[in-house]
Design an enzyme around this catalytic site. Structure first.
Site, PDB file in Angstrom:
ATOM      1  CB  CYS A  72      -0.898  -0.003   1.232  1.00 26.27           C
ATOM      2  SG  CYS A  72      -2.020   1.362   1.274  1.00 26.27           S
ATOM      3  CB  THR A  93     -27.429   0.992  11.803  1.00 26.93           C
ATOM      4  OG1 THR A  93     -28.355   0.799  10.756  1.00 26.93           O
ATOM      5  CG2 THR A  93     -28.164   1.251  13.095  1.00 26.93           C
ATOM      6  CE1 TYR A  94     -25.190   7.506   9.694  1.00 25.24           C
ATOM      7  CE2 TYR A  94     -24.426   5.651   8.399  1.00 25.24           C
ATOM      8  CZ  TYR A  94     -24.156   6.784   9.144  1.00 25.24           C
ATOM      9  OH  TYR A  94     -22.873   7.191   9.334  1.00 25.24           O
ATOM     10  CG  ASN A  95     -32.309   2.183  11.775  1.00 20.95           C
ATOM     11  OD1 ASN A  95     -31.894   1.038  11.980  1.00 20.95           O
ATOM     12  ND2 ASN A  95     -32.472   3.079  12.722  1.00 20.95           N
ATOM     13  CB  THR A  96     -31.008   3.939   5.090  1.00 22.34           C
ATOM     14  OG1 THR A  96     -29.594   4.083   5.250  1.00 22.34           O
ATOM     15  CG2 THR A  96     -31.707   5.075   5.769  1.00 22.34           C
ATOM     16  CB  THR A 135     -28.801  -2.867   8.581  1.00 23.58           C
ATOM     17  OG1 THR A 135     -28.333  -1.965   9.568  1.00 23.58           O
ATOM     18  CG2 THR A 135     -29.571  -2.128   7.534  1.00 23.58           C
ATOM     19  CD  GLU A 173     -26.976   2.283   1.866  1.00 23.73           C
ATOM     20  OE1 GLU A 173     -27.994   2.214   2.560  1.00 23.73           O
ATOM     21  OE2 GLU A 173     -26.994   2.176   0.625  1.00 23.73           O
TER      22      GLU A 173
END
Lengths: 789, 490
Positions: B129, B384-387, B396, B461
């Site tokens: 890297c 989480t953004y619950n999406t 999720t 995401e």
């Protein structure tokens, strides 16, 4: 290991007997539990699930509950519990989230009774109700607690902690409906078994997971919790807010806690990692365990008292695949090995000494330490006789030895520290100044030293001949000085110096007769006498100074070493990064004081001209029979060592700083560091913060220098909402207001912010300075007469 | 054709790498004909990442908080690297990430500062890297490191050299670390490591291995602002081969957004995934899996991870400026499942967990890092953004857990309480390929892999996925290393 101590206790009929013993298990144990009659113990782990009977001499395997063709994860137990009402009933918590009950009364080989697969994650803990036969409680990694009725196939109620994993659940022993649950996030919740919708109470008990809890068997309001933060805490739940009443700090995260039966304040603990011992603590004495079992060779995973009413038998299972029975008699008691004496000096030479009363009472009549001028005072702390301490039966006495006011006075130290000039001027001036300061305080020997130094290191043509006499004078004072130490009735500090004064007078008259051309011989003389000086004083010198010295050595030694180990490597780069800052700070500090040059500059300022002087003086010396200043370095070194030895690190360090590179190489780093730390410690104890800071800054020792760079964070609270400001110094995250406004220009201050400690108004440094030139009232208009130093 | 990249400029007294030497990119050679002549610099896309359009990185929710954080980071470190910018899509996480990284690099710790950066270089070099290497070469010199060390591993003290073995194992096959390795390092002698130092080094190694995964997984572009390269820089910034980022995509392909192919297809994919998640959450116990079933599922998942990677790679030719930090470059990830003759036992997660054991040990030997790592792991696990793509209010948890556990599964860590059948249901094959590549040999990640999974999902995401993979990997490495240390202690 095979200790033959045999213990038997009468427990209302049946008697427990046994000895310290162990047996090998086939696999590491995760948890153990005992049968009500204290005759059998069950051991559970990932690959083991067995019942042993506890015989007189040994453990005997009774039953292997791991049956079946293939090993199932249902057998991989994280916890096991034996019902205290029904001796045929056991429950286990499996790592795959299953709760299993076992009925030993079953005729078949497989004793498995019921299987509850309601938890989604590992079940950490199962717990039977202490009086209800069919009620079982479980707590799981998935954050739920479930209550099962063993007559039904499913759970009766589910309690959601609304937070992370449940680590432990325990029914209250006296309170029929209550249970406590501990959580990974540090919380403890109290639930009423009838109300699954909401917890009754919640409080944060630990920082990090709370691994375990235990209700006190007698005192129903007490709950002990143990956490990853290495603490055992005892909570009084009787009040409306859970109150922490005891706290024990252990050396590793606490895996299990178990109150000791019949002993109100005793609690057994074992740890999750690293530490393999089992400790029994008296919670009132949290610093030293009252008993310790050291048999295990890997982490202890389960502890349980063998019988509900017997405090002498402890069973334990461990990762090292052994099951132990510990007898209290065989426990090691760390208190026996502890040093029961304490000793400490105060600033003014007073000495406090605490020891067991028995030791003191015999000694105090003799008073070995106590001279005529010291008065011992005794304090005694008798413990409340009503308290029945098993191991805390001793009482201790504290004696304080005071030194009398005269010799104990440290005023000279404070004055000297304040008045000495250490940098910022040419060497000659510094020496002169310091000599004057010393003289002003009647410390003629020190004054002489300063004068000498000036002559040695920065001799100009004008002072050569006259001042040489001084240097010789010092040398010849040493003889009469030694005599002066024999006069014991004179308080040491004052006496020797007034004596010195007199003798100096004498010697000077002698010296006048001497020719300046004989310098060489005299200097050799000087060296010799200086050398002999040290041991002489060491023998005759006053006790106080020596003790002081001793104390400082003891105290500073480990500290200095530690620093040497970790800090210097980092100190370099750190210093480079913030090289700009010190000068900025200087401006802040010195705004009112005399103009002041920061360490490095001062060095160069004073160094270069002086260096050239000495070059001149060498050329002069050919002509005047003088020697290069390097020649005197050993003498100066001995002088400094002499002062330090006497306990006067102040002089040693001051000279060291003033001379800088000229003498630095003569004295080894460690000694220098020693002196610095001692002096700084003294300064700080006298609360002379500015001076100690200056010394730190001027020091050439790396380890000392970086003292200033440790903990440089300043935490501030928002002036509006009074909450700590986390991110930036000028805007508060909570109330979204700029907290630090300049009272003069009404803009946000993002750089140097200065404020009055009285009214807490302030602003830009420059603005406030300007403002104060014209007015002494607060620029904010609050009417305060601002005080800035 | 072979793309020629400018060689490193041997400044600052290091003459090892000749200036202007031409090198052949290892990856490009494999695909000589697909690529048209591509400009070396500027990189494929502008902005911090080659995979994610710049505007995606720059616009995200919670702008206020985010700007604050970035301003703070800028003011403390004096720069805003691309990693920070990409991560700043997930502000909450970024905060704990920066805090722990700051602590292990700059705050009080057992190791001297230059050592820390050199260890970072060593760790990043295992995955070639160059982005991280460049960054820490700068830092190394700034903190007063000896420039000679940068000529390669032969020039460093024996003590650091001894770290190679554990670095190698940790990066590629952490399950092979035993207490003997630890003993060898701490054994008293001239070049021994104290335990706190070793723990610090291990934390750094694990952190930088995992960070390399993130860098490749998110296609982090080399820094382009010129002012950081003012100082002494031994390696030219732009030797970062474009093919590392996008093996076989040309520029058009890169700018091609995923939305215009197979919309319907991917839409139904998403629906199906959500459906499966819902089912998993609702009826857990309708299919009561037997014990053997569970065992086979884990084994199957493990085995399958073996087959996941397509196309064999030969031993790659590593560019010299990286290889001088690497010893035994041929040593790479070998599937845990393909253990063959030496039967390594599965690591039972419950027997040595981070929360119970790892934390206590790490915090004991290197104080406070435990809390920072703990917070970071917890943060990433619970973030989480619950999406999901266009859908909102989705739990999720199962998906996140599947991702986390799948990484651990590839490292042979098994959770008793997890049904590995879920992994199969939730993670599609292309995602598995991506996960495997990013965690095990991140240097082979391509834009195509990045694009080919979860086509409906937002870039943020996918960055979230990368964060999960990175932390799961770091935790797995730490668990193995710390377990070995614990065994050494007992």
């Amino acid at each position: 290991m095979e200790k033959m101590a045999r213990v038997s206790t009468a427990l209302g009929g049946n008697t427990l007997t046994g000895r310290t013993m162990f047996c090998h298990l086939d696999a590491p144990a995760n948890a153990i539990s005992v049968c009500r009659d204290a005759a059998q113990v069950v051991v559970a782990g990932r690959n083991i699930f067995k019942i042993y009977s506890i015989e007189e001499e040994q453990f005997v395997e009774k039953l292997n509950l791991r049956v079946g063709r293939k090993p199932s994860l249902n057998f991989s137990c994280a916890d096991v519990v034996w019902h205290q009402m029904d001796e045929n009933l056991l429950a286990t918590a499996a790592t795959n989230g299953v709760v299993v009950t076992w009925n030993l009364g079953k005729p078949s080989r497989n004793k498995q009774d019921q299987l509850f697969t309601e938890h989604k994650r590992t079940v950490n803990k199962v717990c039977f109700h202490p009086t209800e036969v069919y009620m079982l409680l479980s707590g799981s990694q998935d954050g739920y607690m479930k209550c099962f009725d063993l007559r039904k196939k499913d759970s009766v109620s589910t309690f959601s902690g609304q937070s992370e994993s449940v680590r432990d659940v325990q029914f209250s022993i006296r309170d029929y409906f209550t249970f406590a649950a501990t959580f990974e996030n540090g919380n403890v919740q109290l639930w009423d078994i009838r109300r699954p919708d909401r917890y009754e109470r919640m409080f944060t008990a630990h920082n990090g997971p709370v691994f375990c809890c235990d209700w006190h068997p007698e005192d129903r309001g007490w709950l002990a919790t143990g956490g990853r933060d290495k603490m055992v805490k005892v909570w009084d739940m009787n009040t409306t807010r859970a109150k922490e009443i005891y706290c024990v700090q252990t050396i590793a995260s606490v895996a299990r806690v178990k109150w000791r039966p019949e002993c109100k304040h005793h609690i057994a603990t074992c740890s999750m990692m690293v530490d393999h011992n089992i400790y029994v603590w008296d919670v009132r004495r949290p610093f030293i365990p009252s008993a310790m079992f050291e048999e295990h060779k890997d982490v202890t995973t389960g502890i349980v008292w063998r019988h509900l009413h017997d405090p002498y038998f402890l069973l334990s299972g461990s990762k090292d695949s052994t099951l132990y029975q510990h007898i209290f008699k065989d426990a090691s008691q760390p208190i026996d090995r502890a040093n029961p004496e304490g000793l400490c000096y105060s600033l003014y030479g007073d000495l406090a000494f605490a020891a067991k009363e028995s030791l003191i009472s015999s000694d105090s009549n003799r008073k070995p330490y106590i001279g005529d001028r010291r008065h011992p005072i005794f304090f005694k702390r008798k413990l409340d006789p009503t308290e029945q301490f098993e191991y805390i039966s001793s009482s201790s006495a504290l004696s304080v030895f005071e030194t009398d006011v005269e010799s104990g006075s440290m005023d000279w130290f404070v004055h000297t520290a304040k008045q000495y000039a250490l940098a910022g001027r040419p060497l000659a001036e510094l020496c002169d100044h310091n000599a004057k300061v010393a003289k002003g305080l009647d410390r003629n020997q020190v004054a002489q030293t300063w004068t000498m130094l000036r002559i040695i290191y920065s001799s100009l043509g004008t002072m050569s001949s006259t001042n040489l006499n001084h240097s010789m004078g010092k040398g010849s004072t040493t003889l009469p000085l030694m005599n002066s130490f024999n006069l014991k009735d004179i308080p040491s500090g004052l006496g020797s110096e007034s004596r010195l004064d007199r003798s100096k007078g004498e010697s000077r008259t002698e010296n006048i007769l001497m020719d300046s051309s004989s310098t060489l011989i005299n200097n050799e003389d000087n060296e010799e006498t200086e050398g002999s000086d040290v041991p002489a004083d060491y023998l005759l010198g006053d006790v106080e100074a020596d003790e002081d010295d001793l104390y400082m050595m003891d105290h500073e030694n480990p500290h200095a070493e530690e620093q040497e180990y970790s800090l210097p490597q980092e100190a370099f780069p750190l210093r480079h990064e913030i090289v700009d800052n010190p000068s900025a700070l200087d401006h802040l500090q010195d705004k009112a004081d005399s103009p002041h040059v920061s360490g490095n500059e001062a060095e160069t300022v004073s160094l270069t001209p002086v260096e050239s002087f000495s070059l001149i003086s060498i050329s002069h010396s050919l002509y005047e029979n003088r020697l290069p200043s390097d020649f005197f370095n050993p003498i100066v070194r001995d002088t400094l060592l002499f002062y330090a030895e006497q306990g006067d690190v102040q002089t040693a360090v001051s000279v060291l700083i003033v001379l800088g590179d000229r003498i630095r190489k003569e004295i080894d780093e460690q000694t220098q560091e020693h002196w610095y730390t001692s002096y700084i410690d003294l300064l700080q104890r006298f609360q002379l913060w500015n001076i100690s800071n200056e010394v730190i800054k001027l020091s050439t020792c790396r380890a000392i220098n970086c003292l200033n760079q440790a903990s440089t964070t300043l935490h501030i609270n928002c002036s509006n909402c009074k909450r700590p400001m986390s991110n930036r110094g000028w805007i508060c995250d909570r109330c979204r207001q700029c907290a630090s406004m300049c009272a003069v220009c009404h803009h946000v201050v993002k750089g140097l912010f200065v404020w009055c400690q009285g009214c807490s108004h302030g602003g830009h440094l420059q603005h406030i300075m300007k403002w104060l030139e014209t007015s002494s009232h607060c620029p904010a208009g609050c009417g305060h007469l601002c005080e800035y130093t | 054709m072979n793309r020629l990249s400018a060689g490193s400029i041997g400044g600052g007294g290091s003459a090892a790498s000749a200036a202007g030497q031409y090198r052949v990119c290892g990856n490009c050679r494999k695909v000589p004909r697909q690529e048209k002549r591509v400009q070396v610099s500027p990189p494929l896309t502008r902005g911090p990442s080659a995979f994610i359009p710049e505007n995606e990185v720059m616009q995200a929710n919670g702008l206020d908080e985010r700007t604050n954080l970035l301003v703070e980071e800028y003011s403390t470190s004096g720069r805003l690297d691309n990693i920070t910018q990409v991560m700043s899509i997930h502000t909450q996480y970024l905060e704990s990430f920066l805090r722990s990284q700051f602590y292990m690099l700059r705050m009080d710790g057992p190791l001297p500062l230059p050592y820390r950066h050199y260890i970072a270089i060593m760790a990043a070099a295992r995955h070639q890297c160059s982005y991280l290497i460049n960054m820490h070469v700068d830092e190394f010199l700034k903190t007063g490191g000896i420039a000679e060390w940068l000529n390669g591993l032969e020039y460093i003290p024996q003590r650091l050299k001894n770290l190679n073995e554990i670095n190698k194992l940790l990066a590629h096959r952490p399950w092979l670390i035993t207490k003997e390795h630890i003993q060898k390092l701490v054994k008293t002698g001239e070049n021994n490591w104290s335990l706190p130092e070793l723990v610090h080094a291990v934390v750094l190694l694990a952190h930088y291995h995992a960070l390399a995964s993130f860098v490749f997984g998110s296609g982090i572009n080399p820094e382009r602002d010129p002012d950081t390269s003012n100082g002494v820089r031994l390696i030219a910034v732009n030797n970062f081969c474009v093919c590392d980022l996008a093996n076989d995509n040309n520029i058009e392909n890169a700018s091609l957004t995923s939305s215009n192919f197979g919309i319907a297809d991917s839409l139904s994919e998403l629906e199906a995934l959500m459906e499966r998640m819902k089912r998993l959450q609702e009826d857990k116990e309708d299919e009561e899996a037997s014990q053997e079933e569970m065992d086979t599922r884990f084994e199957k998942e493990k085995k399958e991870s073996l087959l996941v990677i397509s196309g064999a790679f030969d031993d790659e030719i590593v560019s010299t400026d990286v290889s001088r930090y690497v010893e035994d470059p041929g040593f790479g990830y070998k599937d845990f499942a393909r253990r063959g003759e030496d039967h390594l036992p599965t690591f039972r997660a419950q027997d040595y967990t981070w929360e119970n054991h790892g934390f206590s040990l790490v915090n004991r030997l290197y104080s406070d890092i435990g809390h920072l790592l703990d917070e970071k792991f917890r943060m990433v696990y619970n973030l989480t953004y619950n999406t999901m793509a266009t859908h909102e209010d989705v739990d999720t948890t199962t998906l996140r857990r599947a991702l986390f556990n799948y990484v651990h599964c590839m490292y042979g860590i098994r959770y008793d309480d997890y049904d590995y059948g879920e992994v199969n249901q939730l993670l599609e094959r292309s995602l598995k390929v991506y996960i495997k590549t990013v965690t095990c040999y991140p240097e082979r990640t391509t834009k195509r892999m990045y694009d080919s999974y979860w086509r409906q999902f937002k870039h943020s995401e996918k960055v979230h996925v990368n964060l999960l993979l990175m932390e799961a990997r770091m935790q797995a490495e730490l668990l193995y290393a710390l377990r070995a240390i614990t065994r050494h202690l007992t």
